[in-house]
Structures are given as C-alpha cells and as structure tokens.
Design an enzyme around this catalytic site. Structure first.
Site, short mmCIF file in Angstrom:
data_model
loop_
_atom_site.label_atom_id
_atom_site.label_comp_id
_atom_site.label_asym_id
_atom_site.label_seq_id
_atom_site.Cartn_x
_atom_site.Cartn_y
_atom_site.Cartn_z
N ASN A 84 -25.74 -23.58 8.68
CA ASN A 84 -27.13 -23.95 8.37
C ASN A 84 -27.53 -23.62 6.94
O ASN A 84 -28.38 -24.31 6.37
CB ASN A 84 -28.05 -23.21 9.36
CG ASN A 84 -29.49 -23.24 8.91
OD1 ASN A 84 -30.19 -24.23 9.05
ND2 ASN A 84 -29.96 -22.12 8.32
N SER B 296 -28.48 -33.79 6.06
CA SER B 296 -29.87 -34.18 5.81
C SER B 296 -29.95 -35.69 5.77
O SER B 296 -28.98 -36.37 5.41
CB SER B 296 -30.33 -33.62 4.47
OG SER B 296 -31.53 -34.26 4.07
N TYR C 197 -28.12 -32.41 -4.16
CA TYR C 197 -28.36 -32.12 -2.74
C TYR C 197 -27.79 -33.24 -1.86
O TYR C 197 -27.10 -32.99 -0.87
CB TYR C 197 -29.87 -31.97 -2.52
CG TYR C 197 -30.27 -31.58 -1.11
CD1 TYR C 197 -30.03 -30.29 -0.63
CD2 TYR C 197 -30.90 -32.48 -0.26
CE1 TYR C 197 -30.40 -29.92 0.65
CE2 TYR C 197 -31.28 -32.13 1.02
CZ TYR C 197 -31.03 -30.84 1.48
OH TYR C 197 -31.40 -30.48 2.75
N ALA D 178 -25.44 -35.40 -2.58
CA ALA D 178 -23.97 -35.41 -2.64
C ALA D 178 -23.40 -34.32 -1.74
O ALA D 178 -22.43 -34.54 -1.00
CB ALA D 178 -23.51 -35.22 -4.08
N LYS E 110 -24.79 -32.98 0.89
CA LYS E 110 -25.05 -33.26 2.31
C LYS E 110 -24.25 -34.46 2.81
O LYS E 110 -23.88 -34.52 3.98
CB LYS E 110 -26.56 -33.47 2.53
CG LYS E 110 -27.39 -32.20 2.32
CD LYS E 110 -26.97 -31.10 3.27
CE LYS E 110 -27.84 -29.87 3.21
NZ LYS E 110 -27.43 -28.83 4.16
P1 NAD Z 1 -34.91 -22.58 4.17
O1 NAD Z 1 -34.86 -22.55 2.69
O2 NAD Z 1 -36.21 -22.33 4.86
O3 NAD Z 1 -33.83 -21.60 4.79
C1 NAD Z 1 -32.49 -21.63 4.36
C2 NAD Z 1 -31.80 -20.38 4.82
O4 NAD Z 1 -30.48 -20.36 4.27
C3 NAD Z 1 -32.51 -19.12 4.32
O5 NAD Z 1 -32.45 -18.14 5.34
C4 NAD Z 1 -31.66 -18.71 3.11
O6 NAD Z 1 -31.71 -17.34 2.85
C5 NAD Z 1 -30.26 -19.13 3.58
N1 NAD Z 1 -29.35 -19.31 2.47
C6 NAD Z 1 -29.51 -20.08 1.38
N2 NAD Z 1 -28.44 -19.96 0.57
C7 NAD Z 1 -27.60 -19.10 1.19
C8 NAD Z 1 -26.32 -18.58 0.87
N3 NAD Z 1 -25.68 -18.91 -0.26
N4 NAD Z 1 -25.74 -17.71 1.73
C9 NAD Z 1 -26.35 -17.35 2.88
N5 NAD Z 1 -27.56 -17.81 3.23
C10 NAD Z 1 -28.17 -18.67 2.39
O7 NAD Z 1 -34.31 -24.00 4.59
P2 NAD Z 1 -34.46 -24.85 5.93
O8 NAD Z 1 -35.47 -25.89 5.65
O9 NAD Z 1 -34.57 -24.00 7.12
O10 NAD Z 1 -33.03 -25.58 5.92
C11 NAD Z 1 -31.94 -25.21 6.74
C12 NAD Z 1 -30.85 -26.26 6.60
O11 NAD Z 1 -31.37 -27.53 6.99
C13 NAD Z 1 -30.36 -26.43 5.16
O12 NAD Z 1 -28.97 -26.68 5.18
C14 NAD Z 1 -31.12 -27.64 4.68
O13 NAD Z 1 -30.45 -28.29 3.64
C15 NAD Z 1 -31.20 -28.46 5.94
N6 NAD Z 1 -32.31 -29.43 5.93
C16 NAD Z 1 -33.60 -29.05 5.82
C17 NAD Z 1 -34.60 -30.01 5.80
C18 NAD Z 1 -36.06 -29.68 5.67
O14 NAD Z 1 -36.89 -30.61 5.59
N7 NAD Z 1 -36.48 -28.44 5.66
C19 NAD Z 1 -34.27 -31.36 5.90
C20 NAD Z 1 -32.94 -31.71 6.03
C21 NAD Z 1 -31.96 -30.74 6.04
#
Ligand code: NAD
Length: 249
Positions: free
Chosen positions: A92, A144, A157, A159, A161
């Site tokens: 995640n 994503s 981002y 690329a 994903k």
């Molecule tokens: P967020 O920023 O709220 O949380 C991301 C989490 O990942 C945080 O706990 C952060 O500390 C952790 N993290 C980041 N880099 C890290 C690393 N190098 N090592 C360990 N932990 C790390 O993001 P979110 O919105 O909860 O997103 C979660 C996933 O879902 C991500 O992969 C994101 O790309 C994907 N996503 C999110 C959305 C959205 O709209 N929020 C949409 C599509 C995909």
C-alpha cells in the site's frame, strides 16, 4: 464481518493512515493477525497497535522504508517468525511528487519510483519464497486510476502505478502454479492526506468527474483489498479491480 480472514497473517505496508490504516483495521476486524510498516509515524503506529490490541487483535508494527530492499526482507522474516507464516501481503505504501514534467526533478522521479514501484518489488520478492513454500498466498498491490488513464502533472506517479499493474500481472503468471494470487486495486479519488495535499480546485474537478458523485472513503478501498485477500477471491488472479466510483469507465 463481510470477509473472513480468521487466523491469517497479513502484512500491510504504510499502515498508519489513509487506505493503509483502514485496511489494517478492517483486516483485524476480519480476524487476521496484522503486521504493518510505517516510515516515520512512530506515535501513530503505537496508537494503532494499542487500539487493535484493545479490540483483541494481534498486531505488530515495524519502522521500515518500503524503498529499502534489505529492510523489506527483514520485515518479512520478522513477520513470518512472529506469526508463523505470511498469508497476505498488501503493498500500500505510496507517495506523490506531482508537477509538470517540464519542472519535475530527477530526485522527484526517483523518489516516486523508489517507494511506489521498487517498494512493491522489495516486498513481493521477500514474500515470494515463504508463500511459494506454503503453496498458498495472496498479494494485493495498490495502483491507481492514474496508472491506467494518466493525469497531467503526474507522469512519475502514473508511470509507477502503471508499472505496478505490469509487475503484478507478470508475477500472477509466475506464481499461479504455486497457489499464490497477485491482484491490483486501482482506486480513483479517495479522501486521505494524500489527496488533501492537492489544490482545492483540482479536488473539486476530480470529484465532479466521479459518476457516483462522491469521493471514496478509505473503507471503500479497504473492503476491495480484503475481498481479494480472502478465500472468496481464490479464483481471481492478475486482475485490476477499479474502486473509483466509475471514474475510469
Ligand atoms: P497517504 O499518503 O494517506 O498514506 C500513505 C501511507 O504510506 C502513509 O502511512 C505513509 O507513511 C506510507 N509511506 C509512504 N512512503 C513510504 C515508504 N517509503 N515506506 C513506508 N511507508 C511509506 O496515502 P493514501 O491515500 O492512503 O494512499 C495509499 C495507497 O493508495 C498509495 O499507494 C496511493 O498511491 C494509492 N492511491 C491513493 C489514492 C487516493 O486518492 N488517496 C488514489 C489512488 C491510489
């Protein structure tokens, strides 16, 4: 409890907030023993561990940067040692370093790739042997809608994903004969700290494009992840499940 993960050992990367935290909490409610990583939010990790323990769940957090290959191997070894197995891996952890390509630095490009794509490689590689030996396992990777459809200002981002999708389909083919499934969840617009960081105008525009007319709650995504991690999805592999309110139809 929609999906039963009783007795399963689950590892979630980036589990202290947003989708990761919702997934950690949902997996615990589904009866799993849950391990999760965090990069720096020690306080939040301790709070979640305590909250889950209070609810009667076994939980363990690990400070670990997803981009660090050796650290990923150590976490997986620790989890298999602690819980006796690793049944479900949920990749995640993810970041955005947005901006038009014209102004995107090499450092921003590399940082995005290191966490979003190499992080998935690191944990999947570490989980490969234990899952192969068990002849059973579930890997769910977060991509994503942007990795499928693209978005201006998000070349790195997108690329990373899109890379997650290709990686997951290849690994699904590699591990299918070993009883391990590999699937992808591709969320659209989810209300988390990640999207809070976007300019108000961009968020409103995104929301306006969602056919279901609302952003996702992290729980909407967590439930899809849990489905793919559960026995209910045992005949699904190499699939990209869009959880986007119809955004990428
Ligand atoms: P967020 O920023 O709220 O949380 C991301 C989490 O990942 C945080 O706990 C952060 O500390 C952790 N993290 C980041 N880099 C890290 C690393 N190098 N090592 C360990 N932990 C790390 O993001 P979110 O919105 O909860 O997103 C979660 C996933 O879902 C991500 O992969 C994101 O790309 C994907 N996503 C999110 C959305 C959205 O709209 N929020 C949409 C599509 C995909």
């Amino acid at each position: 409890m929609p999906f039963d993960l009783s007795g399963k050992s689950v590892l979630v990367t980036g589990g202290t907030r947003g989708i990761g935290r919702a997934t950690v909490e949902a997996a615990a409610r589904a009866g799993a023993r849950v391990a999760f990583t965090y990069r720096s939010s020690e306080e939040a990790a301790a709070e979640i561990e305590a909250q889950l323990a209070e609810g009667g769940a076994e939980a363990q957090s690990y400070q670990s940067d997803a981009a660090d290959t050796d650290a990923a191997a150590e976490v997986v070894e620790a989890v298999t040692g602690e819980f006796g197995a690793l049944d479900v891996l949920i990749n995640n952890a993810g970041i955005t370093r947005d901006g038009l390509l014209l102004r995107m630095s090499e450092e921003d490009w590399d940082a995005t790739m290191e966490t979003n794509l190499k992080g998935v490689f690191n944990y999947a590689k570490a989980a490969y042997k234990p899952m192969m030996r068990q002849r059973e396992g579930r890997i769910v990777n977060l991509s994503s809608v942007v990795g499928v459809a693209g978005n201006p200002g998000q070349t790195s981002y997108a690329a990373s994903k899109a890379g997650v999708v290709g990686f997951s389909k290849s690994l699904a083919k590699e591990l299918a004969s070993r009883g391990v499934t590999v699937n992808v969840v591709a969320p659209g617009y989810v209300e988390t700290d990640m999207t809070d960081a976007m300019p108000e105008r961009a968020r409103a525009a995104m929301e306006g494009q969602v056919p279901l007319g609302r952003p996702a709650d992290p729980q909407d995504v967590a439930q899809a992840v849990l489905f793919l991690a559960s026995d209910a999805a045992s005949y699904i592999t190499g699939h990209v499940l869009h959880v986007d309110g119809g955004l990428a139809m």
